[in-house]
Design an enzyme around this catalytic site. Structure first.
Site, PDB file in Angstrom:
ATOM      1  N   GLU A   1      -7.872  -6.839   4.716  1.00  0.00           N
ATOM      2  CA  GLU A   1      -7.381  -5.641   3.406  1.00  0.00           C
ATOM      3  C   GLU A   1      -6.480  -6.519   2.891  1.00  0.00           C
ATOM      4  O   GLU A   1      -6.891  -6.871   1.269  1.00  0.00           O
ATOM      5  CB  GLU A   1      -7.549  -4.999   3.650  1.00  0.00           C
ATOM      6  CG  GLU A   1      -9.084  -3.349   4.128  1.00  0.00           C
ATOM      7  CD  GLU A   1      -9.551  -2.894   4.426  1.00  0.00           C
ATOM      8  OE1 GLU A   1      -8.659  -1.951   5.319  1.00  0.00           O
ATOM      9  OE2 GLU A   1      -9.170  -1.167   3.804  1.00  0.00           O
TER      10      GLU A   1
ATOM     11  N   ARG B   1      -2.579  -2.259  -2.913  1.00  0.00           N
ATOM     12  CA  ARG B   1      -4.268  -1.206  -3.195  1.00  0.00           C
ATOM     13  C   ARG B   1      -3.446   0.025  -3.784  1.00  0.00           C
ATOM     14  O   ARG B   1      -2.820   0.445  -4.080  1.00  0.00           O
ATOM     15  CB  ARG B   1      -3.645  -1.450  -1.543  1.00  0.00           C
ATOM     16  CG  ARG B   1      -5.181  -0.432  -1.319  1.00  0.00           C
ATOM     17  CD  ARG B   1      -4.991   0.691   0.304  1.00  0.00           C
ATOM     18  NE  ARG B   1      -6.316   1.180   0.528  1.00  0.00           N
ATOM     19  CZ  ARG B   1      -5.992   2.125   1.103  1.00  0.00           C
ATOM     20  NH1 ARG B   1      -5.412   2.662   1.460  1.00  0.00           N
ATOM     21  NH2 ARG B   1      -7.348   2.986   1.097  1.00  0.00           N
TER      22      ARG B   1
ATOM     23  N   ASN C   1       0.636  -1.310   0.106  1.00  0.00           N
ATOM     24  CA  ASN C   1      -0.047   0.011   0.402  1.00  0.00           C
ATOM     25  C   ASN C   1       1.024   0.990   0.228  1.00  0.00           C
ATOM     26  O   ASN C   1       1.277   1.474   0.818  1.00  0.00           O
ATOM     27  CB  ASN C   1      -0.766   0.006   1.466  1.00  0.00           C
ATOM     28  CG  ASN C   1      -2.007   1.522   0.948  1.00  0.00           C
ATOM     29  OD1 ASN C   1      -2.021   1.552   0.325  1.00  0.00           O
ATOM     30  ND2 ASN C   1      -2.923   1.494   2.177  1.00  0.00           N
TER      31      ASN C   1
ATOM     32  N   ARG D   1     -11.976  13.834  10.081  1.00  0.00           N
ATOM     33  CA  ARG D   1     -12.635  13.895   8.523  1.00  0.00           C
ATOM     34  C   ARG D   1     -13.820  14.644   9.459  1.00  0.00           C
ATOM     35  O   ARG D   1     -14.617  13.895  10.061  1.00  0.00           O
ATOM     36  CB  ARG D   1     -12.469  12.537   7.639  1.00  0.00           C
ATOM     37  CG  ARG D   1     -11.578  13.006   7.124  1.00  0.00           C
ATOM     38  CD  ARG D   1     -11.924  11.659   6.353  1.00  0.00           C
ATOM     39  NE  ARG D   1     -10.528  10.707   5.891  1.00  0.00           N
ATOM     40  CZ  ARG D   1     -10.507   9.253   5.683  1.00  0.00           C
ATOM     41  NH1 ARG D   1     -11.638   8.990   4.833  1.00  0.00           N
ATOM     42  NH2 ARG D   1      -9.771   8.673   6.033  1.00  0.00           N
TER      43      ARG D   1
ATOM     44  N   HIS E   1     -13.121   1.899   0.861  1.00  0.00           N
ATOM     45  CA  HIS E   1     -12.589   0.332   1.735  1.00  0.00           C
ATOM     46  C   HIS E   1     -13.823  -0.830   0.898  1.00  0.00           C
ATOM     47  O   HIS E   1     -14.403  -1.360   1.978  1.00  0.00           O
ATOM     48  CB  HIS E   1     -14.311   0.720   3.454  1.00  0.00           C
ATOM     49  CG  HIS E   1     -13.632   2.213   4.318  1.00  0.00           C
ATOM     50  ND1 HIS E   1     -14.581   2.894   5.116  1.00  0.00           N
ATOM     51  CD2 HIS E   1     -12.172   2.560   4.312  1.00  0.00           C
ATOM     52  CE1 HIS E   1     -13.382   3.495   5.470  1.00  0.00           C
ATOM     53  NE2 HIS E   1     -12.119   3.269   5.249  1.00  0.00           N
TER      54      HIS E   1
END
Ligand code: ADP
Length: 395
Positions: free
Chosen positions: A381, A87, A10, A237, A176
């Site tokens: 993941e 990813r 990633n 966020r 996601h």
């Protein structure tokens, strides 16, 4: 055939996270993180079995740190690395599934860079460096957005003039996807229903948070949109705000677009509300100790999560279960409990003991008798990216 090994990468703008996934092992033989790349403090941390090591690499680039990571992965794989899974945050409308990397895939990732300007260019650097260093290894890209390409137009379109969609790609994409896909398949396995005839509400609650409605193994709606800012309140966020907030801040405070972006992405959410922290563990402790900001942040987080899940239920023909995942979803019994208190009409009832037991990687069903299913499903993941890579190698 011996169990195969996939290196999952990633690659971010200043960091690279990696894990070696062996298809027969539940833990990662090797995992690590290179951070602050390009700066004098650049450092590579890795764990190989039980041994943890760090290497300071001042000023190192993505390419040169990958040239350190790849031999580590080869060693951990006993010299048998079978492929690399990358990813990728944004696949736009180009990618509805994972792909073996070729020139078209690289062009597609590049074409979507305007939708993820911080992420896609960094992913490209990682993929190109890995291809250069290991030209004979197959490389696969796995997109956060791909799973949500099955959303119907009434879920993915914004109510704005059509040309903004057709000419500029302004629509809801969702993120996601790799996690929502992984946990919904796991949930179906755990309760013994066929994934192709199943309906789930899923809440991925990490630093970023999103909900998803999943029917027969496909995403039908999700809370994130054009960018990962839409939807739930998250660590830093804001999630949904009145879209006029932007012009309001510009007009009344004279803020620039960059300042508004920074505030809503990095100084809002749990951090902004509490004035204390973006970390749910810290906030929950402070909330229990009577810190008013922490209490407000906890309450807003849970209420907005409940409201989002209730909205997602519009996309389901039936409900096989509600899934909690991500650092908060997997560990915070208190968030699960408070969220469900706001969803009385759904009839969810927790088994308090089972709810308390599900933490630190322990998953399972946590509902009381007679309640619709509630599941804690640890996400993975990296494993999903490795599974996609293996599936493409087999094909
Ligand atoms: P990322 O999205 O960066 O992968 P994680 O999925 O690891 O993040 O989630 C991080 C969040 O999980 C943080 O808010 C952290 O406080 C929270 N978390 C981890 N453990 C617990 C816990 N035991 N109780 C409450 N929150 C927790």
């Amino acid at each position: 055939m011996s169990a195969r090994n996939i290196l999952v990468i990633n690659c971010g703008s200043s960091s690279i996270k990696f894990a070696l996934v062996n298809e027969a092992q539940t833990t990662f033989p090797l995992q690590g993180l290179a951070e602050r790349l390009g700066s004098p403090e650049a450092v590579l941390h890795w764990q190989f079995g039980d041994t943890k090591e760090s290497l300071s690499l001042p000023g190192t680039s993505h390419q040169s740190v990958l040239s350190k990571i790849l031999p580590l992965a080869q060693e951990a794989a006993g010299g048998h690395l079978d492929g690399i899974g990358h990813r990728v945050v944004h696949g736009g409308e180009h990618f509805t599934a994972s792909h073996l990397v070729d020139a078209d895939v690289l062009a597609g990732i590049r074409a979507n860079a305007h939708l993820a300007p911080l992420h896609n260019p960094a992913h490209l650097v990682g993929i190109e460096a890995a291809m250069e260093l290991f030209p004979s290894l197959p490389q696969v890209s796995v997109f956060d957005t791909a799973f949500h390409q099955s959303m119907p137009p009434h879920a993915y379109r914004y109510a704005v003039p059509e040309f903004l969609y057709t000419e500029h790609g302004v629509r809801r994409y969702g993120f996601h996807g790799t996690s929502h896909r992984y946990v919904s398949k796991r949930a179906a396995e755990m309760v013994g229903v066929p994934v192709e005839n199943s309906s789930w509400l899923s809440a991925h609650l990490g630093n970023g948070c999103s909900t998803c409605a999943i029917v027969n193994g496909e995403s039908r709606d999700t809370s994130m949109g054009l960018t990962p800012l839409e939807g739930l309140a998250m660590g830093t966020r804001s999630g949904d705000v009145d879209p006029n907030l932007h012009s309001h801040l510009a007009r009344t405070l004279g803020w620039s677009i960059e300042q508004i972006d920074r505030t809503l992405n990095h100084d809002s959410g749990l951090k902004g509300l509490s004035g204390l922290s973006n970390d749910m563990r810290t906030l929950y402790e402070a909330h229990m100790a009577g810190h008013p900001g922490a209490t407000l942040a906890f309450e807003v987080f849970c209420y907005r999560l409940a409201k989002s899940l209730a909205g997602m239920a519009c996309a389901l023909p039936k409900l096989d279960g509600l899934i909690f995942t991500g650092g908060i979803g997997e560990n915070s019994a208190a968030v699960r409990e408070r969220t469900l208190e706001h969803m009385k009409l759904f009839g969810f009832q927790l088994d308090a003991e089972a709810n308390a037991r599900c933490t630190r990687g322990v998953g399972g069903e946590i509902q009381a008798a007679g309640s619709p299913r509630i599941l804690v499903v640890p996400t993975n993941e990296e494993r999903q990216i490795a599974l996609d890579t293996l599936a493409l190698l087999d094909a």
